[in-house]
Design a protein around this motif. Structure first.
Motif, PDB file in Angstrom:
ATOM      1  N   GLY A 257      56.148  33.352  51.158  1.00  0.00           N
ATOM      2  CA  GLY A 257      57.042  32.688  50.208  1.00  0.00           C
ATOM      3  C   GLY A 257      56.476  32.658  48.802  1.00  0.00           C
ATOM      4  N   LEU A 258      55.356  33.349  48.599  1.00  0.00           N
ATOM      5  CA  LEU A 258      54.749  33.353  47.262  1.00  0.00           C
ATOM      6  C   LEU A 258      55.419  34.383  46.355  1.00  0.00           C
ATOM      7  CD1 LEU A 258      52.614  31.546  48.554  1.00  0.00           C
ATOM      8  CD2 LEU A 258      50.871  32.833  47.332  1.00  0.00           C
ATOM      9  N   THR A 259      55.538  34.040  45.084  1.00  0.00           N
ATOM     10  CA  THR A 259      56.147  34.943  44.102  1.00  0.00           C
ATOM     11  C   THR A 259      55.045  35.541  43.228  1.00  0.00           C
ATOM     12  OG1 THR A 259      56.341  33.207  42.459  1.00  0.00           O
ATOM     13  CG2 THR A 259      58.190  33.462  43.978  1.00  0.00           C
ATOM     14  N   ALA A 260      55.452  36.471  42.348  1.00  0.00           N
ATOM     15  CA  ALA A 260      54.489  37.103  41.441  1.00  0.00           C
ATOM     16  C   ALA A 260      53.800  36.039  40.574  1.00  0.00           C
ATOM     17  CB  ALA A 260      55.214  38.116  40.563  1.00  0.00           C
ATOM     18  N   GLU A 261      54.543  34.998  40.198  1.00  0.00           N
ATOM     19  CA  GLU A 261      53.968  33.940  39.352  1.00  0.00           C
ATOM     20  C   GLU A 261      52.884  33.163  40.123  1.00  0.00           C
ATOM     21  OE1 GLU A 261      57.297  34.347  39.668  1.00  0.00           O
ATOM     22  OE2 GLU A 261      57.674  35.179  37.667  1.00  0.00           O
ATOM     23  N   ASP A 262      53.150  32.893  41.386  1.00  0.00           N
ATOM     24  CA  ASP A 262      52.146  32.194  42.202  1.00  0.00           C
ATOM     25  C   ASP A 262      50.881  33.028  42.313  1.00  0.00           C
ATOM     26  OD1 ASP A 262      53.892  30.040  42.944  1.00  0.00           O
ATOM     27  OD2 ASP A 262      54.854  31.384  44.369  1.00  0.00           O
ATOM     28  N   ARG A 263      51.087  34.326  42.527  1.00  0.00           N
ATOM     29  CA  ARG A 263      49.914  35.210  42.667  1.00  0.00           C
ATOM     30  C   ARG A 263      49.127  35.269  41.361  1.00  0.00           C
ATOM     31  NH1 ARG A 263      53.666  37.749  46.005  1.00  0.00           N
ATOM     32  NH2 ARG A 263      54.488  39.130  44.401  1.00  0.00           N
ATOM     33  N   ALA A 264      49.858  35.220  40.232  1.00  0.00           N
ATOM     34  CA  ALA A 264      49.169  35.236  38.929  1.00  0.00           C
ATOM     35  C   ALA A 264      48.274  34.000  38.790  1.00  0.00           C
ATOM     36  CB  ALA A 264      50.192  35.298  37.798  1.00  0.00           C
ATOM     37  N   VAL A 265      48.735  32.863  39.278  1.00  0.00           N
ATOM     38  CA  VAL A 265      47.929  31.642  39.203  1.00  0.00           C
ATOM     39  C   VAL A 265      46.635  31.847  40.010  1.00  0.00           C
ATOM     40  CG1 VAL A 265      47.803  29.184  39.824  1.00  0.00           C
ATOM     41  CG2 VAL A 265      49.924  30.114  38.866  1.00  0.00           C
ATOM     42  N   LEU A 266      46.796  32.349  41.230  1.00  0.00           N
ATOM     43  CA  LEU A 266      45.620  32.557  42.085  1.00  0.00           C
ATOM     44  C   LEU A 266      44.644  33.553  41.462  1.00  0.00           C
ATOM     45  CD1 LEU A 266      47.222  32.721  45.670  1.00  0.00           C
ATOM     46  CD2 LEU A 266      45.938  30.838  44.649  1.00  0.00           C
ATOM     47  N   LYS A 267      45.196  34.661  40.969  1.00  0.00           N
ATOM     48  CA  LYS A 267      44.332  35.706  40.384  1.00  0.00           C
ATOM     49  C   LYS A 267      43.617  35.186  39.154  1.00  0.00           C
ATOM     50  CE  LYS A 267      46.835  39.737  42.051  1.00  0.00           C
ATOM     51  NZ  LYS A 267      47.972  40.595  41.724  1.00  0.00           N
ATOM     52  N   THR A 268      44.300  34.368  38.360  1.00  0.00           N
ATOM     53  CA  THR A 268      43.677  33.825  37.146  1.00  0.00           C
ATOM     54  C   THR A 268      42.519  32.908  37.514  1.00  0.00           C
ATOM     55  OG1 THR A 268      45.752  34.004  35.987  1.00  0.00           O
ATOM     56  CG2 THR A 268      44.124  32.535  35.009  1.00  0.00           C
ATOM     57  N   ILE A 269      42.723  32.067  38.518  1.00  0.00           N
ATOM     58  CA  ILE A 269      41.621  31.172  38.917  1.00  0.00           C
ATOM     59  C   ILE A 269      40.436  32.007  39.410  1.00  0.00           C
ATOM     60  CG2 ILE A 269      40.871  29.291  40.451  1.00  0.00           C
ATOM     61  CD1 ILE A 269      43.735  28.272  40.494  1.00  0.00           C
ATOM     62  N   ARG A 270      40.750  33.036  40.193  1.00  0.00           N
ATOM     63  CA  ARG A 270      39.655  33.855  40.743  1.00  0.00           C
ATOM     64  C   ARG A 270      38.953  34.661  39.636  1.00  0.00           C
ATOM     65  NH1 ARG A 270      40.728  38.827  44.828  1.00  0.00           N
ATOM     66  NH2 ARG A 270      41.599  39.667  42.910  1.00  0.00           N
ATOM     67  N   GLU A 271      39.757  35.332  38.797  1.00  0.00           N
ATOM     68  CA  GLU A 271      39.157  36.279  37.869  1.00  0.00           C
ATOM     69  C   GLU A 271      38.685  35.670  36.550  1.00  0.00           C
ATOM     70  OE1 GLU A 271      42.211  39.264  38.235  1.00  0.00           O
ATOM     71  OE2 GLU A 271      41.639  39.208  40.361  1.00  0.00           O
ATOM     72  N   ALA A 272      39.514  34.796  35.978  1.00  0.00           N
ATOM     73  CA  ALA A 272      39.132  34.253  34.665  1.00  0.00           C
ATOM     74  C   ALA A 272      38.208  33.051  34.797  1.00  0.00           C
ATOM     75  CB  ALA A 272      40.380  33.897  33.865  1.00  0.00           C
TER      76      ALA A 272
END
Ligand code: ADE
Length: 328
Positions: A257-272
């Motif tokens: 049920g995750l959207t591209a926006e949700d994934r962006a949040v996760l990726k930002t926490i991990r990468e940035a």
């Protein structure tokens, strides 16, 4: 006015959501504890010929707080008037709202945490005694006049109960009730019920796929169901599990049920931010979103699904969140 859809059809679309709302307890799936407690509170008050005491409903968006207010109104056989915290700008607004409800009824106040402090204070006497005193006139001739209001029960809803002041929260003497996320099975039942209401042929396995992607939220399930119906209609095919998967994947809604926006949040926490913890402000700025969107739109489900956690020092991605990103 939208010139593609004729006006009468637009009205039809607007009423779609209210059409999908269950109207009686028997149609309302899930939230068994709340249903049981509300049922007793309402039935007992009705038997005594009284209005029930005021009720506060809290929990994530889309779980059916408004629906419950309407069901309560229909059980009590009284009208339901709806407003919301941000809509009440002046103290007089709440007084005129309440006095306009001539024979009483349910006053539903959504997003009550966004009510301003001075209006909150106007609400106290209304909640306690059903009356309000206003000052008439100016200077030495000013005097206080007591206005009796019609019998109303206030049903308030919030996604952030912690933001309510204690004096306000404790005035909901009928109960402060928390709605919990629905199980996948309940969401599948809700999708099946909505399909029946909308005359959509939805096989049970297809309802299961909708439920898996509906974030444990009826509003999301109904939204997905409508999008699946559009997709099937345009492609001229029946709704099957495969079709649901295809329709939703093409909208970038994955199997959690995750959207591209949700994934962006996760990726930002991990990468940035090296997995966190990161403060909400810094996270929002990096995502080019405002903090409220991150806090109210993305974060609740990511926390609920166990992909991120809130710590005193900020948000961190969890092991489960890391595994999810690796699986992409
Ligand atoms: N539609 C939205 N919420 C619902 C619920 N709890 N039960 C049945 N239908 C719904």
């Amino acid at each position: 006015m939208n010139d593609i859809i004729p006006e009468n059809k637009q009205a039809l679309n607007h009423s779609l959501d209210s059409l999908l709302r269950p109207k009686v307890w028997d149609e309302y799936i899930g939230q068994e504890m709340i249903k049981k407690n509300l049922n007793i509170l309402i039935a007992a008050a009705k038997e005594r010929g009284q209005m029930p005491e005021h009720i506060l409903l809290y929990g994530p968006a889309g779980l059916g707080k408004t629906t419950l207010a309407y069901i309560i109104g229909s059980v009590l056989e009284v009208p339901v008037h709806t407003t919301s915290g941000p809509m009440i700008e002046r103290a007089g607004d709440i007084v005129s709202l309440a006095s306009a409800m001539e024979n009483g009824g349910v006053l539903f106040i959504d997003e009550i945490h966004r009510l301003s402090k001075n209006i909150e204070e106007v609400l106290y006497p209304i909640m306690e005694s059903g009356s309000i005193s206003i000052i008439v006139g100016k200077g030495p001739t000013a005097r206080s006049v007591e206005i009796n209001l019609p019998p109303i029960v206030i049903i308030a809803a919030t996604t952030q109960v912690g933001r309510l002041s204690t004096p306000l929260r404790t005035r909901f003497s009928g109960g402060v009730m928390r709605l919990i996320p629905y199980t996948e099975d309940e969401i599948a039942q809700i999708a099946m019920r909505s399909a029946t209401v909308l005359d959509i042929d939805l096989p049970e396995e297809a309802a299961t796929i909708v439920a898996q992607r509906a974030r444990n939220t009826p509003r999301v399930a109904n939204y997905l169901l409508k999008r699946v119906r559009d997709y099937a209609q345009i492609h001229g095919t029946a709704i099957t599990s495969e079709l649901v998967q295809k329709a939703l994947s093409e909208r970038d809604i994955d199997e959690h049920g995750l959207t591209a926006e949700d994934r962006a949040v996760l990726k930002t926490i991990r990468e940035a931010f090296n997995g966190g913890p990161v403060g909400i402000q810094a996270l929002a700025t990096t995502l080019s979103e405002d903090t409220r969107t991150v806090e109210e739109v993305y974060e609740p489900f990511l926390v609920q699904a166990g992909f991120i956690e809130r710590t005193p020092r900020g948000r961190s991605i969890t092991e489960k969140g890391m595994q999810y990103l690796q699986s992409l």
